[in-house]
Design an enzyme around this catalytic site. Sequence first.
Site, PDB file in Angstrom:
ATOM      1  CG  PHE A 141      -1.666   1.200   1.262  1.00 36.04           C
ATOM      2  CD1 PHE A 141      -2.594   1.558   0.394  1.00 36.04           C
ATOM      3  CD2 PHE A 141      -1.702   2.384   1.974  1.00 36.04           C
ATOM      4  CE1 PHE A 141      -3.644   2.457   0.200  1.00 36.04           C
ATOM      5  CE2 PHE A 141      -2.004   3.510   1.971  1.00 36.04           C
ATOM      6  CZ  PHE A 141      -3.897   3.298   0.786  1.00 36.04           C
ATOM      7  CG  ASP A 226       5.815   3.497   2.312  1.00 38.18           C
ATOM      8  OD1 ASP A 226       5.588   4.947   2.343  1.00 38.18           O
ATOM      9  OD2 ASP A 226       4.433   3.489   0.855  1.00 38.18           O
ATOM     10  CE  LYS A 255      -0.036   6.558   6.004  1.00 37.28           C
ATOM     11  NZ  LYS A 255      -1.123   7.753   6.248  1.00 37.28           N
TER      12      LYS A 255
END
Length: 401
Positions: A141, A226, A255
């Site tokens: 994801f 990531d 984030k």
Amino acid sequence: MSTTEELIALAEAHSAPTYHPLPVVVATADGAWMTDVEGRRYLDLLAGYSALNFGHGNRRLIEAAKAQLERVTLTSRAFHHDRFAEFCARLAELCGMEMVLPMNTGAEAVESAVKTARKWGYRVKGVPEGMAKVVVAGNNFHGRTTTIISFSTDSEARADFGPYTPGFEIVPYGDLTAMRAAVTENTVAVLLEPIQGEAGVLVPPAGYLAGVRELTRERNVLFVADEIQSGLGRTGRTFACEHEGVVPDMYVLGKALGGGVVPVSAVVSSREVLGVFRPGEHGSTFGGNPLACAVALEVIAMLRSGEYQGRATELGDHLHRELGQLAGSGRITQVRGRGLWAGIDIDPVYGTGREISEKLMDRGVLVKDTHGSTVRIAPPLVISKEDLDWGLAQLRGVLGV
């Protein structure tokens, strides 16, 4: 004040149905706790998928944002501003890198990393134009843009959004043999999550990341990590890659970099890699804006203290000990994770992940399900041990153990 039911009905009438949130409407939040519009309090054990690593309303971050709001919030990248240089320098230093490409969202940062890797492949490695390949892992994801879903294996993310962007090779996560077979002379990058969050907090086999690092060095391929969810303290280290002593060629961050205050993301790499860009080839109006830089600089300063990595380690060890005992009850089939982050597979006999999440909500605890039977726990790193234990007690209550 409108009730929960009224606000949810209004939202459903006027917002595109791209999410299926739990039926709670948050009005205020502080630390690890949120309060809804009717005054009910909830313990947040999700932390905005790690965007809120430092908790809701962290005073250091709020004060940094307030101070910057009084000065200047946006210049666009048409002009320099006085927070940009320090942000780039401090973030590069935190990562042990040299250059920063600032963006806003995680998906933007992943897109930027893909573009960077392709350009590096053509300009530096010498891959023939249009032939660059990026190897990714199944169940990944990385976001929901058209290019990113083109290398997703999630049918819900992909269906009805084609035609898809070519140039990606998908191999099973954790399988070094498959990875080695997929890398060719036209491969420019391997893009991986060091821990797969959305897939259920999947931790790869020991030695996998180190093996990928060795392979990419051997084949002159960029290793792109990531760390949007796994990075910035979540696993007990600044970066999850550190658990295997691995330093990638490129970090993708987001984030928690914005402290739960503003969206901030970045690609961080060497001068050789990010230096391939020329003015006009990539950019973002809001990327690296003064407000974002001010908040992110405070985040970086907080991480440099090591306090939050230490809390994630200590409380994470406690979390996994407690969950390990629960796993022996038969209600839970598997627990995975690292640091203050866990994926819990519920025996379907006792309910789906959604049903368990709703029952926890009724007890004042907020978590989120994924992939049917899995519940994710990722509390703010500022949570107290007492609050964490209370939340786990509610989980025991829901499971009847």
